[in-house]
Motif scaffolding. Structure first.
Motif, PDB file in Angstrom:
ATOM      1  N   ILE A 124       0.842  -1.202   0.000  1.00  0.00           N
ATOM      2  CA  ILE A 124       0.000   0.000   0.000  1.00  0.00           C
ATOM      3  C   ILE A 124       0.873   1.247   0.000  1.00  0.00           C
ATOM      4  CG2 ILE A 124      -1.645   1.368   1.347  1.00  0.00           C
ATOM      5  CD1 ILE A 124      -2.770  -1.296   2.433  1.00  0.00           C
ATOM      6  N   LEU A 125       1.863   1.267   0.901  1.00  0.00           N
ATOM      7  CA  LEU A 125       2.718   2.449   1.037  1.00  0.00           C
ATOM      8  C   LEU A 125       3.577   2.662  -0.205  1.00  0.00           C
ATOM      9  CD1 LEU A 125       3.817   2.141   4.782  1.00  0.00           C
ATOM     10  CD2 LEU A 125       1.804   3.247   3.802  1.00  0.00           C
ATOM     11  N   GLU A 126       4.029   1.562  -0.792  1.00  0.00           N
ATOM     12  CA  GLU A 126       4.836   1.668  -2.012  1.00  0.00           C
ATOM     13  C   GLU A 126       3.990   2.180  -3.173  1.00  0.00           C
ATOM     14  OE1 GLU A 126       7.509  -1.196  -4.974  1.00  0.00           O
ATOM     15  OE2 GLU A 126       6.859  -1.946  -3.017  1.00  0.00           O
ATOM     16  N   THR A 127       2.779   1.644  -3.299  1.00  0.00           N
ATOM     17  CA  THR A 127       1.874   2.070  -4.374  1.00  0.00           C
ATOM     18  C   THR A 127       1.519   3.546  -4.247  1.00  0.00           C
ATOM     19  OG1 THR A 127       0.911  -0.154  -4.504  1.00  0.00           O
ATOM     20  CG2 THR A 127      -0.381   1.648  -5.454  1.00  0.00           C
ATOM     21  N   CYS A 128       1.285   3.973  -3.009  1.00  0.00           N
ATOM     22  CA  CYS A 128       0.860   5.359  -2.762  1.00  0.00           C
ATOM     23  C   CYS A 128       2.032   6.324  -2.591  1.00  0.00           C
ATOM     24  CB  CYS A 128      -0.031   5.414  -1.524  1.00  0.00           C
ATOM     25  SG  CYS A 128      -1.539   4.437  -1.654  1.00  0.00           S
ATOM     26  N   LYS A 129       3.265   5.766  -2.583  1.00  0.00           N
ATOM     27  CA  LYS A 129       4.474   6.586  -2.399  1.00  0.00           C
ATOM     28  C   LYS A 129       4.408   7.404  -1.103  1.00  0.00           C
ATOM     29  CE  LYS A 129       5.633   6.902  -7.317  1.00  0.00           C
ATOM     30  NZ  LYS A 129       4.730   5.821  -7.728  1.00  0.00           N
ATOM     31  N   ILE A 130       4.094   6.694  -0.006  1.00  0.00           N
ATOM     32  CA  ILE A 130       3.996   7.322   1.311  1.00  0.00           C
ATOM     33  C   ILE A 130       5.166   6.840   2.170  1.00  0.00           C
ATOM     34  CG2 ILE A 130       2.573   7.572   3.393  1.00  0.00           C
ATOM     35  CD1 ILE A 130       0.132   6.926   1.648  1.00  0.00           C
ATOM     36  N   PRO A 131       5.866   7.742   2.872  1.00  0.00           N
ATOM     37  CA  PRO A 131       6.970   7.330   3.754  1.00  0.00           C
ATOM     38  C   PRO A 131       6.490   6.325   4.795  1.00  0.00           C
ATOM     39  CG  PRO A 131       6.929   9.721   3.493  1.00  0.00           C
ATOM     40  CD  PRO A 131       5.673   9.198   2.864  1.00  0.00           C
ATOM     41  N   GLN A 132       7.344   5.358   5.136  1.00  0.00           N
ATOM     42  CA  GLN A 132       6.936   4.280   6.034  1.00  0.00           C
ATOM     43  C   GLN A 132       6.521   4.770   7.415  1.00  0.00           C
ATOM     44  OE1 GLN A 132       9.511   0.923   6.339  1.00  0.00           O
ATOM     45  NE2 GLN A 132       9.190   0.285   4.228  1.00  0.00           N
ATOM     46  N   THR A 133       7.280   5.698   7.999  1.00  0.00           N
ATOM     47  CA  THR A 133       6.994   6.133   9.373  1.00  0.00           C
ATOM     48  C   THR A 133       5.580   6.681   9.504  1.00  0.00           C
ATOM     49  OG1 THR A 133       9.324   6.692   9.676  1.00  0.00           O
ATOM     50  CG2 THR A 133       7.766   7.577  11.280  1.00  0.00           C
ATOM     51  N   SER A 134       5.241   7.654   8.680  1.00  0.00           N
ATOM     52  CA  SER A 134       3.897   8.232   8.740  1.00  0.00           C
ATOM     53  C   SER A 134       2.870   7.287   8.125  1.00  0.00           C
ATOM     54  CB  SER A 134       3.858   9.582   8.022  1.00  0.00           C
ATOM     55  OG  SER A 134       4.215   9.431   6.650  1.00  0.00           O
ATOM     56  N   GLY A 135       3.299   6.504   7.139  1.00  0.00           N
ATOM     57  CA  GLY A 135       2.381   5.605   6.444  1.00  0.00           C
ATOM     58  C   GLY A 135       1.826   4.515   7.340  1.00  0.00           C
ATOM     59  N   TYR A 136       2.689   3.859   8.113  1.00  0.00           N
ATOM     60  CA  TYR A 136       2.225   2.804   9.019  1.00  0.00           C
ATOM     61  C   TYR A 136       1.280   3.373  10.074  1.00  0.00           C
ATOM     62  CZ  TYR A 136       5.052  -1.060   7.251  1.00  0.00           C
ATOM     63  OH  TYR A 136       5.562  -2.075   6.469  1.00  0.00           O
ATOM     64  N   ARG A 137       1.571   4.599  10.528  1.00  0.00           N
ATOM     65  CA  ARG A 137       0.704   5.238  11.526  1.00  0.00           C
ATOM     66  C   ARG A 137      -0.677   5.508  10.937  1.00  0.00           C
ATOM     67  NH1 ARG A 137       0.093  10.511  11.972  1.00  0.00           N
ATOM     68  NH2 ARG A 137       2.090  10.946  10.949  1.00  0.00           N
ATOM     69  N   LYS A 138      -0.713   5.989   9.701  1.00  0.00           N
ATOM     70  CA  LYS A 138      -1.998   6.320   9.083  1.00  0.00           C
ATOM     71  C   LYS A 138      -2.788   5.061   8.723  1.00  0.00           C
ATOM     72  CE  LYS A 138      -0.752  10.927   7.567  1.00  0.00           C
ATOM     73  NZ  LYS A 138      -0.753  11.943   6.497  1.00  0.00           N
ATOM     74  N   VAL A 139      -2.093   4.022   8.297  1.00  0.00           N
ATOM     75  CA  VAL A 139      -2.768   2.742   8.055  1.00  0.00           C
ATOM     76  C   VAL A 139      -3.387   2.241   9.360  1.00  0.00           C
ATOM     77  CG1 VAL A 139      -2.390   0.288   7.553  1.00  0.00           C
ATOM     78  CG2 VAL A 139      -1.437   2.029   6.034  1.00  0.00           C
ATOM     79  N   GLY A 140      -2.633   2.348  10.460  1.00  0.00           N
ATOM     80  CA  GLY A 140      -3.138   1.932  11.769  1.00  0.00           C
ATOM     81  C   GLY A 140      -4.377   2.703  12.187  1.00  0.00           C
ATOM     82  N   GLN A 141      -4.391   4.002  11.913  1.00  0.00           N
ATOM     83  CA  GLN A 141      -5.551   4.831  12.254  1.00  0.00           C
ATOM     84  C   GLN A 141      -6.774   4.431  11.433  1.00  0.00           C
ATOM     85  OE1 GLN A 141      -3.882   8.709  11.514  1.00  0.00           O
ATOM     86  NE2 GLN A 141      -3.008   8.893  13.579  1.00  0.00           N
ATOM     87  N   LEU A 142      -6.559   4.132  10.160  1.00  0.00           N
ATOM     88  CA  LEU A 142      -7.673   3.708   9.300  1.00  0.00           C
ATOM     89  C   LEU A 142      -8.230   2.361   9.750  1.00  0.00           C
ATOM     90  CD1 LEU A 142      -6.258   4.759   5.805  1.00  0.00           C
ATOM     91  CD2 LEU A 142      -8.222   5.781   6.980  1.00  0.00           C
ATOM     92  N   ILE A 143      -7.352   1.463  10.196  1.00  0.00           N
ATOM     93  CA  ILE A 143      -7.798   0.162  10.713  1.00  0.00           C
ATOM     94  C   ILE A 143      -8.591   0.360  11.998  1.00  0.00           C
ATOM     95  CG2 ILE A 143      -7.028  -2.043  11.695  1.00  0.00           C
ATOM     96  CD1 ILE A 143      -4.564  -1.807   9.789  1.00  0.00           C
ATOM     97  N   GLU A 144      -8.069   1.196  12.897  1.00  0.00           N
ATOM     98  CA  GLU A 144      -8.728   1.456  14.180  1.00  0.00           C
ATOM     99  C   GLU A 144     -10.121   2.041  13.984  1.00  0.00           C
ATOM    100  OE1 GLU A 144      -8.063   4.134  18.242  1.00  0.00           O
ATOM    101  OE2 GLU A 144      -6.459   3.985  16.755  1.00  0.00           O
ATOM    102  N   ASN A 145     -10.267   2.901  12.985  1.00  0.00           N
ATOM    103  CA  ASN A 145     -11.564   3.531  12.720  1.00  0.00           C
ATOM    104  C   ASN A 145     -12.491   2.673  11.869  1.00  0.00           C
ATOM    105  OD1 ASN A 145     -11.092   5.915  14.179  1.00  0.00           O
ATOM    106  ND2 ASN A 145      -9.982   6.831  12.480  1.00  0.00           N
TER     107      ASN A 145
END
Length: 203
Positions: A124-145
């Motif tokens: 997901i992060l590679e496809t969207c070209k999102i840095p890992q540090t912020s990317g994993y945090r945002k993925v986690g927030q989307l999962i939590e919500n």
């Protein structure tokens, strides 16, 4: 907890508290702890347990109360012939969670890249070209919500199984009417089947 349950649980519990009043809400939460050792927030993960306690207090009237509270959060438009179901988000706080996710460039990209196609987080992060540090945090927030949901696993080279994720909704419509924003989401019937809340409450 299923993605749909994660999405609506907090708003549903808040709505139940508003409808019952603080004292009755506290009595129900106390009874939940006595019977199952859980609080109201945890009961959203096991809605059948909350339903059983509600029936102790309200008898058969519990079903109508639960349905009334759910309809203040989301309403379902039945579609017998289709594989997808439309929900209208009635709760302002819940609509805000969805709109804020869509308003975040990275979260929007994550949800778009996983609509109809499940991916592991690194992909997901590679496809969207999102840095890992912020990317994993945002993925986690989307999962939590509850906006990003598990969808199987994939076995990696080292035999480690990694969870794949996909967007909860297949389609989304936002309508603006005067001072009101209407949010509609379309989810698969499979997501509905996995929802413990919807298994108990018939919309």
């Amino acid at each position: 907890m299923s993605g749909l349950d994660s999405l609506v649980a907090r708003s549903l519990i808040t709505t139940i508290e508003e409808n019952l009043g603080e004292k009755t809400f506290q009595r129900i939460e106390k009874r939940l702890f006595e019977r199952y050792g859980i609080n109201m927030t945890q009961a959203a993960e096991h809605f059948t347990k909350l339903d059983e306690v509600m029936r102790e207090f309200f008898g058969s009237g519990a079903e109508g109360l639960e349905r009334q509270c759910l309809q203040k959060v989301i309403t379902l438009q039945k579609a017998e012939a289709e594989a997808l179901e439309w929900f209208t988000v009635e709760n302002h706080s819940l609509a805000k969670v969805i709109l804020e996710a869509l308003g975040d460039k990275d979260k929007n990209a994550i949800l778009t890249s996983t609509q109809g196609q499940s991916r592991i987080t690194s992909e997901i992060l590679e496809t969207c070209k999102i840095p890992q540090t912020s990317g994993y945090r945002k993925v986690g927030q989307l999962i939590e919500n509850g906006l990003l949901i598990p969808d199987g696993t994939i076995k990696m080279r080292d035999d480690l199984e990694v969870i794949k994720y996909k967007s909860l909704f297949e389609n989304l419509v936002i309508n603006f009417e005067k001072n009101k924003v209407e949010v509609k989401i379309q989810v698969s019937k499979e997501s509905l089947k996995k929802s413990s809340i919807l298994q108990v409450i018939s919309c």
